[in-house]
Design an enzyme around this catalytic site. Sequence first.
Site, PDB file in Angstrom:
ATOM      1  N   GLY A  46      -4.362  -3.452  -1.476  1.00 52.91           N
ATOM      2  CA  GLY A  46      -4.534  -3.979  -2.826  1.00 52.91           C
ATOM      3  C   GLY A  46      -3.577  -3.312  -3.796  1.00 52.91           C
ATOM      4  O   GLY A  46      -3.105  -2.195  -3.548  1.00 52.91           O
ATOM      5  N   GLN A  51      -0.531  -0.374 -11.913  1.00 57.46           N
ATOM      6  CA  GLN A  51       0.115   0.542 -10.961  1.00 57.46           C
ATOM      7  C   GLN A  51       1.624   0.356 -10.922  1.00 57.46           C
ATOM      8  O   GLN A  51       2.345   1.241 -10.460  1.00 57.46           O
ATOM      9  CB  GLN A  51      -0.440   0.328  -9.547  1.00 57.46           C
ATOM     10  CG  GLN A  51      -1.887   0.778  -9.389  1.00 57.46           C
ATOM     11  CD  GLN A  51      -2.341   0.571  -7.965  1.00 57.46           C
ATOM     12  OE1 GLN A  51      -2.768  -0.514  -7.594  1.00 57.46           O
ATOM     13  NE2 GLN A  51      -2.247   1.599  -7.146  1.00 57.46           N
ATOM     14  N   CYS A  88      -5.616   5.258  -2.399  1.00 59.36           N
ATOM     15  CA  CYS A  88      -4.951   4.459  -3.433  1.00 59.36           C
ATOM     16  C   CYS A  88      -3.458   4.710  -3.348  1.00 59.36           C
ATOM     17  O   CYS A  88      -3.030   5.851  -3.160  1.00 59.36           O
ATOM     18  CB  CYS A  88      -5.480   4.891  -4.802  1.00 59.36           C
ATOM     19  SG  CYS A  88      -4.699   4.051  -6.184  1.00 59.36           S
ATOM     20  N   LEU A  89      -2.680   3.654  -3.494  1.00 61.98           N
ATOM     21  CA  LEU A  89      -1.216   3.805  -3.451  1.00 61.98           C
ATOM     22  C   LEU A  89      -0.726   4.729  -4.566  1.00 61.98           C
ATOM     23  O   LEU A  89       0.345   5.314  -4.448  1.00 61.98           O
ATOM     24  CB  LEU A  89      -0.547   2.433  -3.584  1.00 61.98           C
ATOM     25  CG  LEU A  89      -0.762   1.469  -2.404  1.00 61.98           C
ATOM     26  CD1 LEU A  89      -0.236   0.081  -2.749  1.00 61.98           C
ATOM     27  CD2 LEU A  89      -0.118   1.994  -1.135  1.00 61.98           C
ATOM     28  N   HIS A 130     -12.205  -1.598  -6.381  1.00 59.66           N
ATOM     29  CA  HIS A 130     -11.159  -0.598  -6.615  1.00 59.66           C
ATOM     30  C   HIS A 130     -10.060  -1.155  -7.531  1.00 59.66           C
ATOM     31  O   HIS A 130      -9.637  -0.489  -8.483  1.00 59.66           O
ATOM     32  CB  HIS A 130     -10.586  -0.162  -5.257  1.00 59.66           C
ATOM     33  CG  HIS A 130      -9.451   0.805  -5.319  1.00 59.66           C
ATOM     34  ND1 HIS A 130      -9.531   2.089  -4.813  1.00 59.66           N
ATOM     35  CD2 HIS A 130      -8.195   0.686  -5.820  1.00 59.66           C
ATOM     36  CE1 HIS A 130      -8.374   2.707  -5.018  1.00 59.66           C
ATOM     37  NE2 HIS A 130      -7.538   1.873  -5.612  1.00 59.66           N
ATOM     38  N   GLU A 131      -9.621  -2.379  -7.234  1.00 67.75           N
ATOM     39  CA  GLU A 131      -8.520  -2.952  -8.027  1.00 67.75           C
ATOM     40  C   GLU A 131      -8.985  -3.302  -9.440  1.00 67.75           C
ATOM     41  O   GLU A 131      -8.233  -3.102 -10.408  1.00 67.75           O
ATOM     42  CB  GLU A 131      -7.925  -4.173  -7.328  1.00 67.75           C
ATOM     43  CG  GLU A 131      -7.339  -3.914  -5.938  1.00 67.75           C
ATOM     44  CD  GLU A 131      -6.426  -2.711  -5.839  1.00 67.75           C
ATOM     45  OE1 GLU A 131      -5.706  -2.418  -6.812  1.00 67.75           O
ATOM     46  OE2 GLU A 131      -6.448  -2.049  -4.789  1.00 67.75           O
ATOM     47  N   HIS A 134      -8.890  -0.342 -11.659  1.00 67.92           N
ATOM     48  CA  HIS A 134      -7.550  -0.006 -12.176  1.00 67.92           C
ATOM     49  C   HIS A 134      -7.299  -0.672 -13.531  1.00 67.92           C
ATOM     50  O   HIS A 134      -6.593  -0.123 -14.382  1.00 67.92           O
ATOM     51  CB  HIS A 134      -6.461  -0.492 -11.211  1.00 67.92           C
ATOM     52  CG  HIS A 134      -6.110   0.492 -10.131  1.00 67.92           C
ATOM     53  ND1 HIS A 134      -5.614   1.751 -10.393  1.00 67.92           N
ATOM     54  CD2 HIS A 134      -6.159   0.393  -8.777  1.00 67.92           C
ATOM     55  CE1 HIS A 134      -5.372   2.384  -9.253  1.00 67.92           C
ATOM     56  NE2 HIS A 134      -5.697   1.580  -8.254  1.00 67.92           N
TER      57      HIS A 134
HETATM   58 NI    NI Z   1      -5.579   1.977  -6.214  1.00 64.12          NI
END
Ligand code: NI
Length: 155
Positions: A46, A51, A88-89, A130-131, A134
Site C-alpha cells: 500500500g 508518503q 511501512c515503506l 494503515h493507508e 496516513h
Molecule cells: Ni505506511
Amino acid sequence: MAILNILTEGDETLRKTSRKVEIINSRIHTLLDDMRETLIESGGVGLAAPQVGVLRRVVLVDNGEEILELINPEILETSGIQEDREGCLSCPNKWGIVKRPMKVKLRALDRFGKSQIYTATGLTARCFCHECDHLDGTLFLDKVERMLTPEELED
Ligand code: NI
C-alpha cells in the site's frame, strides 16, 4: 510515469492531514499512475499520497489481485480484531505488532469519480486502515503494541 521518492519517518509532511480531492483531473491521474509505479517498484502492499509528498486523500492498496485506487477513502464499518506484524515503506526496517479490525468496509471514488464500496479481510483490511491513517498523519508506530526485534524478523 515516474517513480516517486518515498518520504521517511521524521519528515513533517507525514504528520500532516491530507485534503480531499475535489476534482479528479489529469494531475490526479498522473499521481495515481506514478504512485502505482512507485508501489510496484517498492514491493509494498500500500501507498498513500502523503508518503510521496502530496497532501491529498489518495491511496493505493494491492489486494493480491489488483492495485485498488482509492480517492477520498472512508471506512464505513469494521468488525473483529486481528493482531499481526505491520511495517511501512516510510519506516524502513521497522516492524511491529499492531491490532486492526479483521474486516473493513470502505467507500472511495475510483479514477473516474465513481463511488465504489470495497469489503476486505485480513491483510487487505489491515492495509485499508494503515493507508487511511496516513491521510490523517498517523503512522503505525503510533499504534504499535510492541516492536519486533531483529531476531524475530528473521523468521
Ligand atoms: Ni505506511
